[in-house]
Structure formats: structure tokens, C-alpha cells
Design a protein around this motif. Structure first.
Motif, PDB file in Angstrom:
ATOM      1  N   ASP A 105      -8.356   4.030 -54.979  1.00 53.21           N
ATOM      2  CA  ASP A 105      -8.274   4.902 -56.528  1.00 53.21           C
ATOM      3  C   ASP A 105      -9.563   4.912 -57.009  1.00 53.21           C
ATOM      4  OD1 ASP A 105      -6.522   6.539 -58.302  1.00 53.21           O
ATOM      5  OD2 ASP A 105      -6.962   4.928 -59.650  1.00 53.21           O
ATOM      6  N   GLU A 106     -10.176   3.886 -57.238  1.00 59.79           N
ATOM      7  CA  GLU A 106     -11.460   4.058 -58.112  1.00 59.79           C
ATOM      8  C   GLU A 106     -12.433   4.691 -57.281  1.00 59.79           C
ATOM      9  OE1 GLU A 106     -12.533   0.131 -60.089  1.00 59.79           O
ATOM     10  OE2 GLU A 106     -11.161  -0.683 -58.856  1.00 59.79           O
ATOM     11  N   LEU A 107     -12.497   4.485 -55.961  1.00 60.78           N
ATOM     12  CA  LEU A 107     -13.468   5.286 -55.150  1.00 60.78           C
ATOM     13  C   LEU A 107     -13.238   6.905 -55.415  1.00 60.78           C
ATOM     14  CD1 LEU A 107     -15.482   5.217 -52.737  1.00 60.78           C
ATOM     15  CD2 LEU A 107     -13.557   5.401 -51.240  1.00 60.78           C
ATOM     16  N   SER A 108     -11.896   7.328 -55.291  1.00 56.38           N
ATOM     17  CA  SER A 108     -11.762   8.670 -55.172  1.00 56.38           C
ATOM     18  C   SER A 108     -12.078   9.294 -56.499  1.00 56.38           C
ATOM     19  CB  SER A 108     -10.194   8.778 -55.245  1.00 56.38           C
ATOM     20  OG  SER A 108      -9.413   8.083 -56.224  1.00 56.38           O
ATOM     21  N   LYS A 109     -12.207   8.340 -57.694  1.00 57.23           N
ATOM     22  CA  LYS A 109     -12.690   9.027 -59.051  1.00 57.23           C
ATOM     23  C   LYS A 109     -14.065   9.291 -59.108  1.00 57.23           C
ATOM     24  CE  LYS A 109      -8.494   6.966 -61.703  1.00 57.23           C
ATOM     25  NZ  LYS A 109      -7.935   6.012 -62.465  1.00 57.23           N
ATOM     26  N   PHE A 110     -14.964   8.370 -58.315  1.00 54.42           N
ATOM     27  CA  PHE A 110     -16.270   8.629 -58.640  1.00 54.42           C
ATOM     28  C   PHE A 110     -16.960   9.364 -57.282  1.00 54.42           C
ATOM     29  CE2 PHE A 110     -16.435   4.164 -56.842  1.00 54.42           C
ATOM     30  CZ  PHE A 110     -17.469   4.413 -55.542  1.00 54.42           C
ATOM     31  N   TYR A 111     -16.090   9.424 -56.389  1.00 51.91           N
ATOM     32  CA  TYR A 111     -16.705   9.918 -54.714  1.00 51.91           C
ATOM     33  C   TYR A 111     -17.078  11.355 -55.180  1.00 51.91           C
ATOM     34  CZ  TYR A 111     -17.345  10.694 -49.951  1.00 51.91           C
ATOM     35  OH  TYR A 111     -17.521  11.262 -48.678  1.00 51.91           O
ATOM     36  N   ASP A 112     -18.308  11.593 -54.824  1.00 47.31           N
ATOM     37  CA  ASP A 112     -18.959  12.888 -54.807  1.00 47.31           C
ATOM     38  C   ASP A 112     -19.241  13.562 -53.386  1.00 47.31           C
ATOM     39  OD1 ASP A 112     -20.682  15.553 -55.061  1.00 47.31           O
ATOM     40  OD2 ASP A 112     -21.363  14.714 -57.187  1.00 47.31           O
ATOM     41  N   LYS A 113     -18.442  14.237 -52.947  1.00 50.31           N
ATOM     42  CA  LYS A 113     -18.834  14.649 -51.342  1.00 50.31           C
ATOM     43  C   LYS A 113     -20.360  15.256 -51.113  1.00 50.31           C
ATOM     44  CE  LYS A 113     -16.245  18.810 -52.000  1.00 50.31           C
ATOM     45  NZ  LYS A 113     -14.691  19.693 -51.760  1.00 50.31           N
ATOM     46  N   TYR A 114     -20.930  15.593 -52.102  1.00 57.40           N
ATOM     47  CA  TYR A 114     -22.097  16.253 -52.055  1.00 57.40           C
ATOM     48  C   TYR A 114     -23.340  15.177 -52.476  1.00 57.40           C
ATOM     49  CZ  TYR A 114     -19.527  20.366 -51.747  1.00 57.40           C
ATOM     50  OH  TYR A 114     -18.517  21.398 -51.215  1.00 57.40           O
ATOM     51  N   ASP A 115     -23.094  13.988 -53.135  1.00 58.57           N
ATOM     52  CA  ASP A 115     -24.208  13.263 -53.737  1.00 58.57           C
ATOM     53  C   ASP A 115     -24.003  11.909 -53.323  1.00 58.57           C
ATOM     54  OD1 ASP A 115     -26.079  11.818 -55.104  1.00 58.57           O
ATOM     55  OD2 ASP A 115     -25.675  12.789 -57.197  1.00 58.57           O
ATOM     56  N   MET A 116     -24.410  11.300 -51.953  1.00 61.84           N
ATOM     57  CA  MET A 116     -24.177  10.345 -51.449  1.00 61.84           C
ATOM     58  C   MET A 116     -24.962   9.152 -52.265  1.00 61.84           C
ATOM     59  SD  MET A 116     -21.914  10.378 -49.168  1.00 61.84           S
ATOM     60  CE  MET A 116     -21.164  11.765 -49.096  1.00 61.84           C
ATOM     61  N   ASN A 117     -25.980   9.535 -53.009  1.00 58.59           N
ATOM     62  CA  ASN A 117     -26.742   8.412 -53.659  1.00 58.59           C
ATOM     63  C   ASN A 117     -25.852   8.028 -54.749  1.00 58.59           C
ATOM     64  OD1 ASN A 117     -29.201   8.398 -52.175  1.00 58.59           O
ATOM     65  ND2 ASN A 117     -29.981  10.225 -53.339  1.00 58.59           N
ATOM     66  N   LYS A 118     -25.117   8.952 -55.292  1.00 56.86           N
ATOM     67  CA  LYS A 118     -24.305   8.474 -56.431  1.00 56.86           C
ATOM     68  C   LYS A 118     -23.070   7.609 -56.169  1.00 56.86           C
ATOM     69  CE  LYS A 118     -20.722  10.732 -59.376  1.00 56.86           C
ATOM     70  NZ  LYS A 118     -20.049  11.754 -59.790  1.00 56.86           N
ATOM     71  N   ASN A 119     -22.782   8.096 -54.759  1.00 53.24           N
ATOM     72  CA  ASN A 119     -21.508   7.120 -54.149  1.00 53.24           C
ATOM     73  C   ASN A 119     -21.992   5.750 -53.817  1.00 53.24           C
ATOM     74  OD1 ASN A 119     -20.211   9.454 -54.238  1.00 53.24           O
ATOM     75  ND2 ASN A 119     -20.540   9.987 -52.055  1.00 53.24           N
ATOM     76  N   TYR A 120     -23.210   5.533 -53.226  1.00 53.12           N
ATOM     77  CA  TYR A 120     -23.689   4.105 -53.142  1.00 53.12           C
ATOM     78  C   TYR A 120     -23.976   3.541 -54.400  1.00 53.12           C
ATOM     79  CZ  TYR A 120     -24.969   5.169 -48.008  1.00 53.12           C
ATOM     80  OH  TYR A 120     -24.927   5.586 -46.799  1.00 53.12           O
ATOM     81  N   TYR A 121     -24.464   4.041 -55.419  1.00 58.56           N
ATOM     82  CA  TYR A 121     -24.749   3.482 -56.570  1.00 58.56           C
ATOM     83  C   TYR A 121     -23.471   2.734 -57.129  1.00 58.56           C
ATOM     84  CZ  TYR A 121     -25.475   2.873 -61.508  1.00 58.56           C
ATOM     85  OH  TYR A 121     -25.546   2.209 -62.887  1.00 58.56           O
ATOM     86  N   TYR A 122     -22.372   3.607 -56.871  1.00 57.58           N
ATOM     87  CA  TYR A 122     -21.000   3.110 -57.554  1.00 57.58           C
ATOM     88  C   TYR A 122     -20.363   2.059 -56.728  1.00 57.58           C
ATOM     89  CZ  TYR A 122     -21.141   6.132 -61.574  1.00 57.58           C
ATOM     90  OH  TYR A 122     -21.596   6.611 -62.850  1.00 57.58           O
ATOM     91  N   PHE A 123     -20.532   2.459 -55.482  1.00 57.03           N
ATOM     92  CA  PHE A 123     -19.966   1.602 -54.553  1.00 57.03           C
ATOM     93  C   PHE A 123     -20.438  -0.014 -54.601  1.00 57.03           C
ATOM     94  CE2 PHE A 123     -19.589  -0.867 -50.745  1.00 57.03           C
ATOM     95  CZ  PHE A 123     -18.334  -0.979 -50.386  1.00 57.03           C
ATOM     96  N   ASP A 124     -21.680  -0.064 -54.964  1.00 51.04           N
ATOM     97  CA  ASP A 124     -22.601  -1.566 -54.957  1.00 51.04           C
ATOM     98  C   ASP A 124     -21.673  -2.268 -56.373  1.00 51.04           C
ATOM     99  OD1 ASP A 124     -24.288  -1.182 -53.087  1.00 51.04           O
ATOM    100  OD2 ASP A 124     -25.978  -0.311 -54.374  1.00 51.04           O
ATOM    101  N   LYS A 125     -21.416  -1.434 -57.414  1.00 53.70           N
ATOM    102  CA  LYS A 125     -20.483  -2.096 -58.293  1.00 53.70           C
ATOM    103  C   LYS A 125     -19.041  -2.591 -58.022  1.00 53.70           C
ATOM    104  CE  LYS A 125     -22.801   0.299 -62.172  1.00 53.70           C
ATOM    105  NZ  LYS A 125     -22.401   1.283 -63.617  1.00 53.70           N
ATOM    106  N   MET A 126     -18.547  -1.576 -57.206  1.00 51.20           N
ATOM    107  CA  MET A 126     -17.177  -1.977 -56.768  1.00 51.20           C
ATOM    108  C   MET A 126     -17.393  -3.135 -55.723  1.00 51.20           C
ATOM    109  SD  MET A 126     -15.242   1.447 -55.325  1.00 51.20           S
ATOM    110  CE  MET A 126     -14.124   0.592 -54.468  1.00 51.20           C
TER     111      MET A 126
END
Length: 219
Positions: A105-126
Motif C-alpha cells: 500500500d505504501e509502495l503504491s502511494k509513492f510509485y511513479d511509473k515514469y520516474d524510477m529515481n523517485k521510486n528508488y529514493y522512497y524504497f530506500d526509506k521503506m
């Protein structure tokens, strides 16, 4: 000689009776968020009931936040349900099978299918939050533990999304191996079943895969 034969026959009979009437009952506990469609819980529960092996089933400690679950364990959260109190630490200590599926659920809220850098950033926090959660869980749970990996919360796939999930799967797999926890990769299973919309619920193929994997440990 007769005494020896008598002793062996007696031992064999006791062994057979013990195995027939002392089946190992299983306490099944599941942690997941509130996304819903996690039918694997009901599938596993029904399987254990059919095999007369279910001692207890607990899916009460739901939360959409990894940190919240960690705090609940530390504070020994208590839930009153059907005239009974359930203490989180006690439930963990008595669990035989624990399935953890939290963070999608947390992943789905920040996940941006066009911006993987953003996804890596937030996943590191997770990831840091997951490490803290696993540390707390391992203090109490001594049975078989399963951690379920994450899947794409959208229906958009390309090489960058494949690479992202491949990398986070590797990180989570290594973390779980280091903590003696079984890791189930769901990305390819869900991807292979193809979404027809931006539906983020776990699909039927994913539920069946979880059930088929865990049922091996229930026999």
C-alpha cells in the motif's frame, strides 16, 4: 528374544498411536495491509481446517504502515475480539506460520511509473523501516516466517520498471536470508497475469502462488 520382540512390537504400536492422535496443530498468523483481495489467508485457513491441523488463525493486526506495525509490536498492542484479548507479542511467540505482506500500500502511494529515481529514493526509506520491523519480529517469532515481495501497482511495464523490481527483490531476498526468513517474489507472477486496469489488488495467480508455496510447509 521374546522380550525383545515384545518390546519392539510395543514400541511400534505406541509410535503408530502417537502419530495418529497427536497431529501437529498450527497457529497461523498473517500481517498485511488493508488493500484487500488477499485470499491466500482464507485459502491457507481452509486448507488447515480440511486437514484438521488448524489450532488458531489470526489476521487481526492489520495496518497500512510498516512503522506502525513495528510500534505495535514494541508496545505489545492488544486487540479485544469475540470476548478475547489478543496480545501481539504472545501471538508472535506462539505462531507456527507467520506470513508478512505489508508495504504494498505504501509502495503504491509513492510509485511513479515514469520516474524510477523517485521510486528508488522512497524504497530506500521503506527498506530501512522493513529492517527495523524484521528485527522486532525475530525477537518473538520462532516458527516459519514468510515475507511476500512487492508487485507493480500499475499496469505499465517497461525495462526500467523490470529493473527496479528486480533490484528491490534482490535487496529484500538478501535481507530475509540473513534473518532466516523465506522470501516470495511476486513481481513476475503478477506481471504474467496481466492487469487490465490500474488495479492494485493482488490477483488470483498471486494468491494461488502464495498458497501453493506455503502449503508445502503445512503438510
Amino acid at each position: 528374544m521374546k522380550k525383545t520382540i515384545y518390546f519392539l512390537l510395543t514400541f511400534f504400536c505406541v509410535f503408530v498411536i502417537y502419530n495418529k492422535y497427536n497431529k501437529r496443530l498450527i497457529n497461523y498468523i498473517s500481517f498485511n495491509d488493508n488493500l484487500g483481495s488477499y485470499y491466500y489467508n482464507e485459502m491457507i485457513k481452509d486448507y488447515l481446517i480440511q486437514k484438521n491441523k488448524l489450532a488458531n488463525y489470526n489476521n487481526l493486526f492489520k495496518t497500512n504502515n510498516i512503522n506502525s506495525l513495528t510500534k505495535d509490536i514494541k508496545s505489545n498492542k492488544t486487540i479485544h475480539y469475540n470476548n478475547k484479548d489478543y496480545y501481539l507479542k504472545k501471538e508472535l511467540r506462539e505462531s507456527d506460520i507467520l506470513v508478512i505482506f505489508i508495504g504494498e500500500d505504501e509502495l503504491s502511494k509513492f510509485y511513479d511509473k515514469y520516474d524510477m529515481n523517485k521510486n528508488y529514493y522512497y524504497f530506500d526509506k521503506m527498506y530501512d523501516e522493513i529492517k527495523s520491523l524484521i528485527t522486532e519480529i525475530n525477537k518473538y517469532a520462532k516458527g516459519k516466517i514468510f515475507f511476500l515481495g512487492y508487485y507493480n501497482p500499475t499496469n505499465y511495464y517497461d525495462s526500467k520498471s523490470d529493473e527496479f523490481f528486480y533490484k528491490i527483490d534482490n535487496k529484500l531476498y538478501n535481507l530475509m536470508i540473513d534473518n532466516n526468513i523465506n522470501y516470495l517474489n511476486l513481481y513476475e507472477i503478477v506481471k504474467g497475469n496481466n492487469y487490465k486496469s490500474d488495479e492494485i489488488h493482488l490477483n488470483s495467480k498471486g494468491n494461488k502462488h502464495i498458497m501453493d508455496t506455503i502449503s508445502v510447509y503445512l503438510k
